[in-house]
Design an enzyme around this catalytic site. Structure first.
Site, PDB file in Angstrom:
ATOM      1  N   ASP A 141       0.863  -1.183   0.000  1.00 52.36           N
ATOM      2  CA  ASP A 141       0.000   0.000   0.000  1.00 52.36           C
ATOM      3  C   ASP A 141       0.898   1.231   0.000  1.00 52.36           C
ATOM      4  O   ASP A 141       1.888   1.268   0.732  1.00 52.36           O
ATOM      5  CB  ASP A 141      -0.889   0.029   1.241  1.00 52.36           C
ATOM      6  CG  ASP A 141      -1.922  -1.088   1.255  1.00 52.36           C
ATOM      7  OD1 ASP A 141      -1.663  -2.155   0.652  1.00 52.36           O
ATOM      8  OD2 ASP A 141      -2.983  -0.902   1.875  1.00 52.36           O
ATOM      9  N   LYS A 191      -7.799   2.785  -2.962  1.00 51.05           N
ATOM     10  CA  LYS A 191      -8.215   2.913  -1.565  1.00 51.05           C
ATOM     11  C   LYS A 191      -8.788   4.297  -1.326  1.00 51.05           C
ATOM     12  O   LYS A 191      -8.285   5.285  -1.841  1.00 51.05           O
ATOM     13  CB  LYS A 191      -7.019   2.694  -0.622  1.00 51.05           C
ATOM     14  CG  LYS A 191      -6.541   1.271  -0.527  1.00 51.05           C
ATOM     15  CD  LYS A 191      -5.374   1.146   0.442  1.00 51.05           C
ATOM     16  CE  LYS A 191      -5.742   1.503   1.859  1.00 51.05           C
ATOM     17  NZ  LYS A 191      -4.622   1.265   2.809  1.00 51.05           N
ATOM     18  N   LYS A 249     -10.058  -1.383  -1.981  1.00 51.17           N
ATOM     19  CA  LYS A 249      -9.814  -1.687  -0.568  1.00 51.17           C
ATOM     20  C   LYS A 249     -10.314  -0.518   0.263  1.00 51.17           C
ATOM     21  O   LYS A 249      -9.993   0.637  -0.021  1.00 51.17           O
ATOM     22  CB  LYS A 249      -8.320  -1.918  -0.316  1.00 51.17           C
ATOM     23  CG  LYS A 249      -7.990  -2.165   1.171  1.00 51.17           C
ATOM     24  CD  LYS A 249      -6.501  -2.380   1.384  1.00 51.17           C
ATOM     25  CE  LYS A 249      -6.167  -2.483   2.863  1.00 51.17           C
ATOM     26  NZ  LYS A 249      -4.720  -2.661   3.108  1.00 51.17           N
TER      27      LYS A 249
END
Length: 238
Positions: free
Chosen positions: A106, A167, A196
Site C-alpha cells: 500500500d 483505496k 480496498k
C-alpha cells in the site's frame, strides 16, 4: 482468499467469522516489539485473515512466521504521512520491500502534486513503485482531501499507473470508511482493478456494509473485534 464473489455484493451475507478472509490485519504502532509482531502474525493465522499488514522494518520476522500458512504479508510506504518521499526513494523502498518477502504493498500518493496540476509526475510516482515492486500495489487516494475534479483525476491516473487496488484513504485520520466512498471507487474501477476500504473500520456491521458496497478488502487494526462481533463505537481502529 478467492477473488470471485458468487453472490452480488449488495446481497452478500456473511457471519462475523466469515469476514476474516477479506480483512488485512494491521499493526503499525511505532513502539510495537518483536513479540508484538509475532503475536500479530499468529493472530492472522488463528482467525484466517487475508494478510498481516506490518511496517517494512518488521517484514523479516513476520514473513518467517507466516511462511507456509497461506496468509499474505503486506506492507506500506510513504505512510502514515503520505506524499513526503521522493519518487526515487519510493521505488527503491518498494524493491526492498519485495525482496524482504511482502506480497502486497500500500502506498501514499502525492496529493500536493495533484493539486498543483502535476498530473504526469503524480502518475509516474505511482508507476515507479508498481514497476519496482512487481506485485499488487494499492494506492491511498485520500479522497476527502480532494475536489470533485481531483478525485476523478486521481482515480484515472492511478489506474493508468498500473495499480491493482484503489483505496479511499490511508487511515481514520483522513476518513472513516463508508459505503459512499467505496461505491465511488467501484463505479470508476476498470476491469481487474479492485477496491480496498480503510479508515476506522471497527465493527461487523460496518465491515459488511463496505463489502456490500463493493470493497474486496478491508484494512483495519480491529480485525479481532470485527470477526468476533465485539467491535463498537468505542473500539480503537486505524
Amino acid at each position: 482468499m478467492s477473488d470471485t464473489v458468487t453472490t452480488p455484493a449488495a446481497e452478500l451475507t456473511l457471519s462475523p467469522a466469515e469476514l476474516a478472509p477479506y480483512i488485512q490485519h494491521t499493526r503499525i504502532e511505532p513502539d510495537a516489539t518483536r513479540d508484538d509482531m509475532v503475536a500479530h502474525a499468529q493472530e492472522a493465522v488463528t482467525y484466517g485473515f487475508n494478510a498481516a499488514m506490518v511496517p517494512a522494518s518488521w517484514l523479516p520476522v513476520v514473513v518467517a512466521e507466516l511462511r507456509g500458512t497461506g496468509i499474505e504479508v503486506a506492507s506500506a510506504l510513504d505512510f502514515p504521512t503520505v506524499g513526503v518521499m521522493t519518487s526515487a526513494g519510493k521505488a527503491a523502498e518498494a524493491a526492498e520491500i519485495a525482496r524482504l518477502g511482502a506480497t502486497q504493498l500500500d502506498i501514499g500518493v502525492q496529493v500536493g502534486w495533484l493539486k498543483s496540476g502535476k498530473y504526469d509526475e503524480f502518475r509516474e510516482d505511482i508507476a515507479g513503485v508498481v514497476r519496482a515492486f512487481g506485485g499488487p500495489v494499492k494506492v491511498m487516494l485520500e479522497l476527502p482531501l480532494l475536489s470533485a475534479q481531483e478525485k476523478e483525476a486521481a482515480v484515472e491516473l492511478a489506474m493508468e499507473a498500473g495499480v491493482a487496488y484503489l483505496k479511499n484513504a490511508s487511515s481514520g485520520q483522513i476518513e472513516t470508511a463508508g459505503p459512499e466512498s467505496v461505491r465511488y471507487l467501484v463505479d470508476r474501477a476498470r476491469d481487474g482493478v479492485r477496491v480496498k476500504a480503510s479508515g476506522s473500520i471497527k465493527s461487523y456491521r460496518q465491515s459488511l456494509e463496505l463489502l456490500r458496497a463493493g470493497a474486496s478488502l478491508l484494512g483495519t487494526s480491529a480485525g479481532k473485534a470485527i470477526v468476533t462481533d465485539t467491535g463498537d463505537d468505542h473500539t480503537v481502529s486505524y
